[in-house]
Design a protein around this motif. Structure first.
Motif, PDB file in Angstrom:
ATOM      1  N   ALA A 150       0.816  -1.216   0.000  1.00  7.97           N
ATOM      2  CA  ALA A 150       0.000   0.000   0.000  1.00  7.97           C
ATOM      3  C   ALA A 150       0.851   1.268   0.000  1.00  7.97           C
ATOM      4  CB  ALA A 150      -0.927   0.009   1.207  1.00  7.97           C
ATOM      5  N   PHE A 151       2.156   1.110   0.198  1.00  3.69           N
ATOM      6  CA  PHE A 151       3.073   2.251   0.277  1.00  3.69           C
ATOM      7  C   PHE A 151       3.932   2.337  -0.979  1.00  3.69           C
ATOM      8  CE2 PHE A 151       1.853   1.455   4.579  1.00  3.69           C
ATOM      9  CZ  PHE A 151       1.944   2.670   5.244  1.00  3.69           C
ATOM     10  N   ASP A 152       4.409   3.546  -1.254  1.00  4.96           N
ATOM     11  CA  ASP A 152       5.344   3.739  -2.359  1.00  4.96           C
ATOM     12  C   ASP A 152       6.691   3.125  -2.027  1.00  4.96           C
ATOM     13  OD1 ASP A 152       3.804   5.261  -4.264  1.00  4.96           O
ATOM     14  OD2 ASP A 152       3.878   6.933  -2.847  1.00  4.96           O
ATOM     15  N   VAL A 157       6.386   8.150  -6.247  1.00  6.29           N
ATOM     16  CA  VAL A 157       5.330   8.930  -5.584  1.00  6.29           C
ATOM     17  C   VAL A 157       4.036   8.695  -6.353  1.00  6.29           C
ATOM     18  CG1 VAL A 157       4.572  11.205  -4.819  1.00  6.29           C
ATOM     19  CG2 VAL A 157       7.012  10.692  -4.921  1.00  6.29           C
ATOM     20  N   ALA A 158       3.302   7.690  -5.934  1.00  7.83           N
ATOM     21  CA  ALA A 158       2.059   7.351  -6.627  1.00  7.83           C
ATOM     22  C   ALA A 158       0.960   6.988  -5.632  1.00  7.83           C
ATOM     23  CB  ALA A 158       2.302   6.206  -7.599  1.00  7.83           C
ATOM     24  N   LYS A 159       1.237   6.035  -4.761  1.00  7.01           N
ATOM     25  CA  LYS A 159       0.224   5.569  -3.810  1.00  7.01           C
ATOM     26  C   LYS A 159       0.039   6.551  -2.663  1.00  7.01           C
ATOM     27  CE  LYS A 159       1.375   0.822  -4.993  1.00  7.01           C
ATOM     28  NZ  LYS A 159       1.955  -0.459  -4.537  1.00  7.01           N
ATOM     29  N   ARG A 160       1.108   7.156  -2.205  1.00  4.93           N
ATOM     30  CA  ARG A 160       1.112   8.240  -1.220  1.00  4.93           C
ATOM     31  C   ARG A 160       0.363   7.894   0.075  1.00  4.93           C
ATOM     32  NH1 ARG A 160       0.555  14.086  -3.937  1.00  4.93           N
ATOM     33  NH2 ARG A 160       2.068  14.543  -2.310  1.00  4.93           N
ATOM     34  N   THR A 161       0.476   6.661   0.496  1.00  6.02           N
ATOM     35  CA  THR A 161      -0.085   6.263   1.789  1.00  6.02           C
ATOM     36  C   THR A 161       0.813   6.800   2.896  1.00  6.02           C
ATOM     37  OG1 THR A 161      -1.067   4.264   0.874  1.00  6.02           O
ATOM     38  CG2 THR A 161      -0.702   4.293   3.253  1.00  6.02           C
ATOM     39  N   ARG A 162       0.203   7.383   3.900  1.00  5.50           N
ATOM     40  CA  ARG A 162       0.964   7.901   5.039  1.00  5.50           C
ATOM     41  C   ARG A 162       0.975   6.929   6.210  1.00  5.50           C
ATOM     42  NH1 ARG A 162      -0.742  14.376   5.101  1.00  5.50           N
ATOM     43  NH2 ARG A 162       1.078  15.019   3.885  1.00  5.50           N
ATOM     44  N   SER A 163      -0.118   6.212   6.389  1.00  8.67           N
ATOM     45  CA  SER A 163      -0.173   5.231   7.474  1.00  8.67           C
ATOM     46  C   SER A 163      -1.211   4.181   7.152  1.00  8.67           C
ATOM     47  CB  SER A 163      -0.501   5.908   8.806  1.00  8.67           C
ATOM     48  OG  SER A 163      -1.797   6.483   8.775  1.00  8.67           O
ATOM     49  N   LEU A 164      -0.985   2.986   7.689  1.00  5.23           N
ATOM     50  CA  LEU A 164      -1.932   1.897   7.523  1.00  5.23           C
ATOM     51  C   LEU A 164      -1.941   1.069   8.799  1.00  5.23           C
ATOM     52  CD1 LEU A 164      -3.928   0.383   5.737  1.00  5.23           C
ATOM     53  CD2 LEU A 164      -2.012  -0.834   4.703  1.00  5.23           C
ATOM     54  N   LEU A 165      -3.114   0.863   9.347  1.00  2.93           N
ATOM     55  CA  LEU A 165      -3.285   0.169  10.618  1.00  2.93           C
ATOM     56  C   LEU A 165      -4.340  -0.919  10.456  1.00  2.93           C
ATOM     57  CD1 LEU A 165      -2.740   0.224  13.794  1.00  2.93           C
ATOM     58  CD2 LEU A 165      -4.712   1.748  13.914  1.00  2.93           C
ATOM     59  N   GLU A 175       0.927  -2.479  11.346  1.00  2.00           N
ATOM     60  CA  GLU A 175       0.980  -1.014  11.461  1.00  2.00           C
ATOM     61  C   GLU A 175       2.218  -0.527  10.730  1.00  2.00           C
ATOM     62  OE1 GLU A 175       0.475   2.290  15.044  1.00  2.00           O
ATOM     63  OE2 GLU A 175       1.437   0.361  15.483  1.00  2.00           O
ATOM     64  N   LYS A 176       2.027   0.417   9.820  1.00  3.52           N
ATOM     65  CA  LYS A 176       3.160   0.929   9.054  1.00  3.52           C
ATOM     66  C   LYS A 176       2.953   2.412   8.763  1.00  3.52           C
ATOM     67  CE  LYS A 176       5.730   0.160   4.707  1.00  3.52           C
ATOM     68  NZ  LYS A 176       7.074   0.153   5.360  1.00  3.52           N
ATOM     69  N   TYR A 177       4.072   3.162   8.748  1.00  2.00           N
ATOM     70  CA  TYR A 177       4.028   4.599   8.498  1.00  2.00           C
ATOM     71  C   TYR A 177       5.038   4.977   7.429  1.00  2.00           C
ATOM     72  CZ  TYR A 177       1.315   4.788  12.793  1.00  2.00           C
ATOM     73  OH  TYR A 177       0.342   4.582  13.730  1.00  2.00           O
ATOM     74  N   ASP A 178       4.680   5.993   6.661  1.00  2.00           N
ATOM     75  CA  ASP A 178       5.592   6.515   5.651  1.00  2.00           C
ATOM     76  C   ASP A 178       6.655   7.382   6.327  1.00  2.00           C
ATOM     77  OD1 ASP A 178       6.592   6.966   3.118  1.00  2.00           O
ATOM     78  OD2 ASP A 178       5.242   8.640   2.697  1.00  2.00           O
ATOM     79  N   THR A 179       7.702   7.680   5.612  1.00  2.00           N
ATOM     80  CA  THR A 179       8.777   8.540   6.121  1.00  2.00           C
ATOM     81  C   THR A 179       8.206   9.877   6.593  1.00  2.00           C
ATOM     82  OG1 THR A 179      10.333   7.541   4.564  1.00  2.00           O
ATOM     83  CG2 THR A 179      10.967   9.646   5.551  1.00  2.00           C
TER      84      THR A 179
END
Length: 448
Positions: A150-152, A157-165, A175-179
């Motif tokens: 779900a993350f780039d 720079v396409a999916k631009r997910t910031r967080s997924l829980l 649980e994952k977060y973008d930079t």
């Protein structure tokens, strides 16, 4: 040659006039959006101006704005080529408010009284980290792969997910977060705020203080054909009131969010275009009208401000949440609630448990079914301030899935049949981000 150059010059002149004619009226909206975004992102979440401009403000036309942050005064300004400067002020407890030239920033104001009590319980009922729980029916390799997908990847720079829980049986299983983001980052939910607003009505009704199936308590409607519109019609976006929800133009929605002092009155003053409960029309104005109605259920403004937090937000430990207000001091229930990804997850869990929070019933169990029941005309996509999958919007997800959705792909998915809550925060809409694919991947990690 001279004739050719003359024609080119005329064409350029026409082009300049056309761009000026079509864009200049939008400058208030462009600089308003930008100033508000900069002030909120910086003072609520501590982001740098550069980060906000490259992320939140990386939108066509909005990126024309030139922004400035005043740390001492706690405000931000924005203008386009020096024109139409707008200002957004930050006030602790109220977030950032876009103001006009007549707004007096020195006027005393009330702020919500918060109860951010701590306890020794683990998430979601407390602040302590959960102990590792391994479910035998979860393929963690598949789950982690679906989440990572779900993350780039680096350099894209396409999916631009910031967080997924992903929360299963009240346990965080992924649980994952973008930079640049982490579990403490407060992220704007945009229209997920609408679901917060609706929930306040569910709580009031459960407390015996409000009835949604009677005509909305609006004195201005008592003597015309709007008098039959119920609060339930408003919650279903099915009131029949005229409204234009277009963020690419000067519309009812953009004038409300970036020019209005009291956002609740914009929809209130609209005329009926259709008979109630016959024509579904998504309207942010309707939600702010609901916030306006809520304000009038309390004797004082302080009670109104406090109730959202004491009865819901702080009640379930969403202590990071800030709901921002307009110039009139009312909550902008359509668009402006900020919270951490985990706190947005708590909101989903409240609905997964049908209003019960660790033994305390906040709203009636039937309310969860009410918000997840399709409204007329929505083709199974919408209930009462929640989006639905009843019409098969996401073909690879269960039909009982419903969600709080916001601009640029903010989602809190509630899936009762799977005992699952999924939160995705980002900067891309469904058209550019494969939401169905994300759900399919996560759901596919559960062994049958």
């Amino acid at each position: 040659m001279k004739k050719f150059l003359k024609l080119v010059g005329i064409a350029l002149l026409i082009g300049v006039f056309y761009i000026g004619f079509t864009t200049y009226p939008k400058l208030d909206l462009i600089s308003g959006f930008s100033a508000k975004s900069i002030a909120s992102g910086h003072f609520i979440d501590g982001r740098s101006q550069e980060m906000i401009e490259k992320g939140d403000n990386d939108i066509k036309l909005i990126d024309l704005a030139k922004n400035k942050i005043n740390e001492a005064g706690k405000f931000a300004t924005a203008s386009v080529y020096g024109l139409k400067e707008r200002k957004a002020i930050y006030r602790e407890g109220l977030g950032a408010t876009l103001i006009d030239e007549d707004f007096d920033s020195s006027t005393p104001y009330e702020i919500p009284k918060r109860n951010k009590s701590r306890n020794n319980l683990t998430f979601p009922y407390g602040d302590k980290e959960q102990k590792d729980t391994v479910f035998s029916n979860v393929d963690y390799a598949k789950l982690n792969s679906a989440v990572a997908n779900a993350f780039d990847t680096e350099g894209t720079v396409a999916k631009r997910t910031r967080s997924l829980l992903v929360i299963y049986k009240d346990k965080i299983i992924a649980e994952k977060y973008d930079t640049g983001f982490n579990k403490e980052s407060k992220i704007l939910g945009w229209s997920m705020t609408k679901s917060i607003t609706a929930t306040v009505f569910g709580i009031l009704q459960y407390q015996g203080k409000y009835t949604i199936n009677t005509p909305a308590p609006i004195p201005e409607w008592k003597n015309d054909d709007r008098k039959i519109i119920t609060t339930s019609d408003l919650l279903h976006m099915n009131s029949g009131l005229a409204w234009e929800e277009d963020y690419t133009a000067i519309s009812d929605a953009t004038k409300m969010l970036f020019l209005s002092r009291n956002m609740g009155r914009i929809q209130l003053e609209k005329k009926v275009a259709y008979k109630p409960n016959t024509h579904w029309n998504y309207s942010s104005g309707t939600t702010n009208l609901l916030s306006y109605i809520l304000r009038n259920q309390f004797k004082t403004h302080q009670e109104y401000l406090d109730f959202w937090y004491s009865a819901l937000i702080d009640k379930i430990g969403m202590n990071s949440m800030v709901v921002e207000t307009d110039m009139a001091g009312n909550f902008i229930g359509s668009s402006y609630a900020w919270a951490t990804t985990r706190d947005w997850g708590k909101f989903g869990l409240l609905y997964l448990h049908e209003g019960n929070w660790n033994g305390d019933q906040l709203f009636d169990k039937s309310w969860a079914k009410y918000v997840a029941t399709p409204t007329n005309g929505s083709k199974g996509d919408y209930g009462a301030h929640f989006w639905l999958n009843a019409g098969g919007r996401y073909p690879d997800a269960p039909k009982d899935l419903y969600s709080a959705n916001g601009f640029q792909g903010q989602k809190v998915f509630i899936i009762p049949s799977q005992d699952l809550v999924i939160v995705r925060m980002g900067l891309t809409e469904d058209a550019k981000f494969d939401v169905n694919g994300m759900l399919k991947g996560i759901l596919g990690s559960f062994k049958k």
